[in-house]
Scaffold this motif. Structure first.
Motif, PDB file in Angstrom:
ATOM      1  N   UNK A   1      43.514  29.532  48.352  1.00 51.39           N
ATOM      2  CA  UNK A   1      42.710  30.490  47.489  1.00 51.39           C
ATOM      3  C   UNK A   1      43.664  30.847  46.819  1.00 51.39           C
ATOM      4  N   UNK A   2      43.196  31.203  45.098  1.00 47.50           N
ATOM      5  CA  UNK A   2      44.038  31.270  44.239  1.00 47.50           C
ATOM      6  C   UNK A   2      43.275  31.878  43.319  1.00 47.50           C
ATOM      7  N   UNK A   3      44.721  32.884  42.625  1.00 47.23           N
ATOM      8  CA  UNK A   3      44.016  33.882  41.282  1.00 47.23           C
ATOM      9  C   UNK A   3      44.441  32.646  39.686  1.00 47.23           C
ATOM     10  N   UNK A   4      42.692  32.875  39.200  1.00 45.29           N
ATOM     11  CA  UNK A   4      42.479  31.946  37.933  1.00 45.29           C
ATOM     12  C   UNK A   4      42.518  32.340  36.707  1.00 45.29           C
ATOM     13  N   UNK A   5      42.627  32.124  35.955  1.00 41.00           N
ATOM     14  CA  UNK A   5      42.137  32.376  34.564  1.00 41.00           C
ATOM     15  C   UNK A   5      42.237  33.807  34.151  1.00 41.00           C
ATOM     16  N   UNK A   6      43.488  34.600  33.930  1.00 41.27           N
ATOM     17  CA  UNK A   6      43.121  35.841  34.153  1.00 41.27           C
ATOM     18  C   UNK A   6      43.050  35.983  32.595  1.00 41.27           C
ATOM     19  N   UNK A   7      41.964  36.740  31.567  1.00 39.70           N
ATOM     20  CA  UNK A   7      41.196  37.670  30.500  1.00 39.70           C
ATOM     21  C   UNK A   7      41.630  38.267  30.099  1.00 39.70           C
ATOM     22  N   UNK A   8      42.250  39.240  29.071  1.00 40.15           N
ATOM     23  CA  UNK A   8      42.199  40.656  28.790  1.00 40.15           C
ATOM     24  C   UNK A   8      40.993  41.169  28.420  1.00 40.15           C
TER      25      UNK A   8
ATOM     26  N   UNK B   1      43.475  48.587  28.279  1.00 41.27           N
ATOM     27  CA  UNK B   1      43.541  47.207  28.731  1.00 41.27           C
ATOM     28  C   UNK B   1      43.153  46.695  30.379  1.00 41.27           C
ATOM     29  N   UNK B   2      42.133  45.865  30.524  1.00 44.12           N
ATOM     30  CA  UNK B   2      42.451  45.518  32.037  1.00 44.12           C
ATOM     31  C   UNK B   2      42.116  44.012  32.129  1.00 44.12           C
ATOM     32  N   UNK B   3      43.156  43.564  32.946  1.00 44.59           N
ATOM     33  CA  UNK B   3      43.292  41.957  33.712  1.00 44.59           C
ATOM     34  C   UNK B   3      42.050  41.623  34.300  1.00 44.59           C
ATOM     35  N   UNK B   4      41.552  40.207  33.653  1.00 47.72           N
ATOM     36  CA  UNK B   4      39.588  39.860  34.493  1.00 47.72           C
ATOM     37  C   UNK B   4      40.146  38.581  35.142  1.00 47.72           C
ATOM     38  N   UNK B   5      40.525  38.777  36.731  1.00 53.60           N
ATOM     39  CA  UNK B   5      41.102  37.243  37.334  1.00 53.60           C
ATOM     40  C   UNK B   5      39.506  36.738  37.953  1.00 53.60           C
ATOM     41  N   UNK B   6      40.075  35.916  38.498  1.00 55.31           N
ATOM     42  CA  UNK B   6      39.023  36.014  39.235  1.00 55.31           C
ATOM     43  C   UNK B   6      39.653  34.908  41.030  1.00 55.31           C
ATOM     44  N   UNK B   7      39.027  34.983  42.017  1.00 50.35           N
ATOM     45  CA  UNK B   7      39.565  33.988  42.983  1.00 50.35           C
ATOM     46  C   UNK B   7      38.604  33.056  43.233  1.00 50.35           C
ATOM     47  N   UNK B   8      39.077  31.737  43.414  1.00 48.17           N
ATOM     48  CA  UNK B   8      38.431  30.931  43.345  1.00 48.17           C
ATOM     49  C   UNK B   8      39.291  29.964  45.201  1.00 48.17           C
ATOM     50  N   UNK B   9      38.254  28.808  45.767  1.00 51.58           N
ATOM     51  CA  UNK B   9      39.182  28.228  46.569  1.00 51.58           C
ATOM     52  C   UNK B   9      40.295  27.005  45.850  1.00 51.58           C
ATOM     53  N   UNK B  10      41.090  26.594  46.627  1.00 54.18           N
ATOM     54  CA  UNK B  10      42.045  25.987  45.379  1.00 54.18           C
ATOM     55  C   UNK B  10      40.799  24.993  45.341  1.00 54.18           C
ATOM     56  N   UNK B  11      40.150  23.892  46.087  1.00 56.30           N
ATOM     57  CA  UNK B  11      39.443  22.757  45.465  1.00 56.30           C
ATOM     58  C   UNK B  11      38.583  22.987  44.455  1.00 56.30           C
ATOM     59  N   UNK B  12      38.245  24.500  43.847  1.00 60.68           N
ATOM     60  CA  UNK B  12      38.073  25.233  42.514  1.00 60.68           C
ATOM     61  C   UNK B  12      35.445  25.051  42.749  1.00 60.68           C
TER      62      UNK B  12
END
Length: 573
Positions: free
Chosen positions: A445-452, A459-470
């Motif tokens: 798993x990886x943390x992807x696409x942080x968005x403010x 202010x929050x950082x909106x991150x997503x967790x997804x498998x490495x195969x996306x």
């Protein structure tokens, strides 16, 4: 050692002797007419194929480095060509030493590099002066449009979308952010001809829009009944890129990917255009400017719109118009906003020098971030940190209106806010049970696409967790840039409620409790007889019960509201 045959070979150390042996005596009037005809035909061919040499011509006219390097090369090619065609010119233009010509080429090459380095500094300084001109300083960041959260990151959307469509002679092009007809944000794709033979004869088959605002039941809309007369991945003159340069847009560059979108049921493509203008002081240099939008219609019509015309266009209403690459250049130039000397090594004080914030290696996105804000609509957001390798805290946030390029800046002042790299680190550290992907490529798993995003003025950082195969989005995690609190949300309605300012007390806070994934793993890891765990939630999403199902057992879930029955079985492995 010499021989009688040596005289049969021209002296290549003397260009005049080579030209003489190749060109022969001065041409007769008929021969001269033929040679003039060859020059005219060559000029016509160059004109018709001018999109192929666009980078050369544009660089020669709008870049000091290109002017020296490409300009010198062009003059050299013209001189040599004329001397071959018209031997009489050799008495006027004499180049007798190949070594001298080689020395000139080397000198021009290094001169262009040196000039490019110096003029690049003045270009950044001029760009910083323009970027900071009339900028609005704000005390509070604008709130995100809660109905348009960026929930599905680009890599996941690409995998899911490409796996949901089937075109035998077409493929999906590069994804980009656009606004759908219903006002939501989507990942948009051109349905391009492929493979090569189809590029020669086929056409782009409309566009496809993939929802980015929902985890569950994502919608994918294909507008594939409209062939583009000139589209993407079509060969030479049939392509939209070629036609943009031959229909009035030759003196612009197209550094951004086109935006594919739909208006009133018709598919379009918008190409943001970037131009350059010369500034003669303190030394000659060029500065990039917004040059409008190239609007491509399916029937092959191309409208070259000025910035003002693009903003007034009903077709382009709500779409992003300003070039992303230009906004990024403007943000990167801010290190020069207090002058050139201020940021020079040794002599500079580096007062107020900032740079784009670093993103985690697994981010899968880059700045500027494209978000929907209230009430400005699509906005480019640049998170800036103090200049230097050891500083990763947030210093300023710059916002560029994607429609008008009006600029705003929010300064953190003395307050310390964490940046996207630290936010991703918090997500990983607070969930140590997840097999996170590392720099060596291992992990699941990886943390992807942080968005403010801004929620209730925070202010929050909106991150997503997804498998490495996306293949999916397992959860969305919000990290507070001030308190470092982390909130994990697993459903679209929870994300929307959170962005709307709803209390998160009923949600799972990964800094004070375990996530569903972690708790389920804990419940099953100590007992080899347990096949899986059924998690029961109430209407607010709160976990109210967990039911362990042994291996090789069948569980029946009955709904009293819908009289529906779902039967699941537990595998033995």
């Amino acid at each position: 050692m010499s021989s009688d045959n040596d005289s049969a070979f021209p002296d290549f150390t003397n260009l005049d002797s080579v030209l003489g042996s190749a060109a022969g005596p001065d041409p007769s009037p008929v021969s001269l007419l033929l040679r003039v005809g060859v020059v005219i035909i060559a000029a016509v061919i160059v004109y018709l194929a001018r999109p192929l040499i666009h980078f050369w011509i544009y660089g020669m006219l709008f870049s000091p480095t290109g002017l020296i390097l490409f300009g010198t090369a062009t003059v050299g090619v013209v001189i040599v060509t004329l001397m071959f065609l018209f031997p009489g010119l050799r008495s006027v233009i004499r180049v007798n030493d190949v070594n001298v010509a080689g020395s000139v080429i080397v000198f021009v090459f290094f001169l262009s590099i040196g000039v490019g380095g110096v003029t690049g500094i003045f270009e950044s300084n001029s760009l910083a002066e323009r970027t900071t001109l009339n900028v609005e300083e704000i005390d509070e960041l604008p709130a995100v449009a809660e109905e348009n959260p960026r929930i599905v990151p680009r890599p996941v959307a690409d995998v899911q979308t490409r796996g949901s469509v089937s075109y035998r002679q077409h493929r999906l092009g590069t994804s980009d952010i656009a606004r759908s007809p219903d006002g939501s944000l989507v990942w948009s794709y051109a349905i391009e001809p492929d493979p090569f033979r189809i590029q020669l004869t086929g056409n782009q088959r409309g566009v496809l829009l993939s929802d980015m605002t929902s985890i569950e039941n994502r919608s994918i809309s294909a507008f594939d009944e409209q062939d583009f007369e000139h589209g993407q991945n079509m060969f030479l003159y049939r392509s939209a890129g070629w036609q943009l340069k031959t229909t009035g847009g030759y003196w612009s560059t197209y550094q951004d990917d086109p935006v594919e979108f739909v208006h009133d049921g018709t598919a379009y493509m918008a190409y943001p255009k970037t131009g350059h203008e010369w500034k003669l002081t303190p030394i000659p240099h060029t500065v990039p400017v917004w040059d409008g939008v190239g609007l491509v219609h399916p029937d092959g019509t191309i409208d070259h719109l000025s910035p003002e015309e693009a903003q007034e266009s009903d077709i382009l209403d709500g779409q992003r118009l300003y070039p992303l690459t230009l906004a990024r250049e403007e943000a990167e130039s801010l290190r020069f906003r207090n002058g050139i000397i201020n940021q020079l090594p040794i002599v500079g004080s580096f007062r107020g020098v900032i740079e784009p914030a670093s993103l985690p290696a697994t981010a899968s996105n880059e700045q500027p971030f494209v978000i929907d804000t209230e009430p400005d609509g699509m906005t480019y957001v640049m998170a800036m940190e103090p200049f230097g390798e050891s500083t990763r805290g947030l210093d300023e946030v710059w916002l560029f209106d994607a429609d008008t390029n009006e600029r705003k800046v929010f300064s953190t002042g003395r307050e310390t806010l964490l940046g996207p790299e630290r936010a991703a680190g918090i997500v990983r550290s607070e969930d140590s049970r997840t097999n996170w992907a590392g720099a060596n490529g291992d992990g699941q798993f990886k943390v992807v696409e942080p968005i403010p995003v801004v929620v209730d003025s925070q202010l929050w950082w909106h991150t997503k967790v997804s498998p490495t195969d996306n293949t999916d989005v397992t959860r969305n995690v919000f990290v507070n840039a001030d308190t470092e609190e982390a909130i994990e949300l697993g459903r679209t309605e929870d994300v929307v409620s959170f962005l709307n300012g709803a209390s998160v007390s009923a949600q799972e806070n990964i800094t004070t409790g375990e996530s569903e994934q972690t708790e389920t793993a804990t419940a099953t890891s100590g007992d080899d007889t347990i096949g899986y765990v059924i998690v029961v939630r109430n209407e607010n999403g709160t976990v109210v019960d967990r039911i362990q199902v042994p291996k090789n057992q069948t569980a029946t879930i009955e709904s009293a509201q819908t009289n529906a029955t779902v039967t699941t079985s537990s595998a033995s492995s």
